[in-house]
Design an enzyme around this catalytic site. Structure first.
Site, mmCIF file in Angstrom:
data_model
loop_
_atom_site.group_PDB
_atom_site.id
_atom_site.type_symbol
_atom_site.label_atom_id
_atom_site.label_comp_id
_atom_site.label_asym_id
_atom_site.label_seq_id
_atom_site.Cartn_x
_atom_site.Cartn_y
_atom_site.Cartn_z
ATOM 1 N N SER A 150 4.081 -56.911 19.805
ATOM 2 C CA SER A 150 4.692 -57.342 21.054
ATOM 3 C C SER A 150 6.107 -56.808 21.139
ATOM 4 C CB SER A 150 4.726 -58.874 21.139
ATOM 5 O OG SER A 150 5.502 -59.303 22.236
ATOM 6 N N TYR A 163 7.304 -67.431 17.779
ATOM 7 C CA TYR A 163 6.474 -66.287 18.154
ATOM 8 C C TYR A 163 7.153 -64.977 17.775
ATOM 9 C CZ TYR A 163 3.754 -63.138 21.153
ATOM 10 O OH TYR A 163 2.972 -62.112 21.628
#
Length: 251
Positions: A150, A163
């Site tokens: 990501s 995250y």
């Protein structure tokens, strides 16, 4: 250019592909695309309804076999069961696409068991599936591991520190893993998408579609095509890291 044919996309037809988190979002889009092109695809998710819907979607255009299962990637025995199915159904493993993930906010928003599950899903499962894949790929002297990361690994948003920690770890792990296994004929690619229209984005569907139209968000299919690009390169060519962002996500 001489030998132009060497640079034409390499076929994925007949390749044995395992996709983690393949029932929704990016993983599902990858499965649909590769199965349509003749890859033998195996997916799994954690909900039966998602799996049933995904298998119907994939099989509608698949050119060959497709397999799907419900497992929990935080359970070691479920992962071992998954690889037994790989050996029984696919017989070999050419491609692993590590895609399973769950979103999470900050460390102040939960407790130990919550953070532990995020780390187990987003990071530990990647390690476990890589280990199982490498054992099979090195026996063949070839293979390709694609880790879906990501942009958060670099952007490091203050609203998602847990995250971010897992995606930054995947970034570092992918770089080290390539150095570990490339001498065994195994490729490693890290793909880091920007904002993608998936269930992980906590926005109304209409708002996400508007962002896609305004070039502020990718579709899952965009990332699937990026995966295909990486898989289609000549054997001597490694796409080590690929960042794919919406045109107007200017970060």
């Amino acid at each position: 250019m001489e030998n132009l044919h060497e640079y034409l996309p390499q076929s994925v037809e007949g390749k044995a592909v395992l996709i983690t988190g393949g029932t929704t979002g990016i993983g599902r889009a990858i499965a649909v695309l590769l199965a349509r092109l003749g890859a033998r695809v195996m997916i799994f998710g954690h909900r039966q309804d998602h799996l049933d819907d995904a298998l119907a979607d994939i099989k509608a255009t698949a050119a060959t076999d497709v397999y799907g299962y419900v497992i929990d990637v935080v359970k070691e025995e479920d992962i071992a069961c998954m690889f037994r199915e790989v050996d029984a159904k696919l017989k070999t493993l050419d491609v692993l696409i590590n895609n399973v993930a769950m979103g999470y906010g900050n460390v102040t928003e939960g407790e130990y068991k919550d953070w532990q599950r995020v780390v187990n899903v987003n990071l530990t499962s990647y390690l476990a599936f890589c280990a199982g894949a490498i054992a099979r790929m090195q026996a063949n002297g070839s293979g390709h591991i694609i880790n879906i990361g990501s942009m958060s690994a670099n952007r490091r948003e203050e609203t998602g520190s847990v995250y971010v920690a897992t995606k930054a770890a995947i970034q570092a792990y992918s770089e080290a893993l390539r150095k570990e296994v490339n001498k065994r004929g195994i490729k490693v690619t890290l793909i880091e998408p920007g904002a993608v229209d998936t269930d992980m984005q906590q926005q109304p569907t209409t708002q996400k579609l508007e962002k896609v139209e305004s070039l502020e968000m990718l579709t899952a299919q965009d990332v699937a095509v990026a995966v295909l690009y990486c898989l289609s390169q000549p054997k001597r060519c490694d796409v080590v890291e690929l960042k794919v962002r919406p045109h107007l996500q200017l970060i």
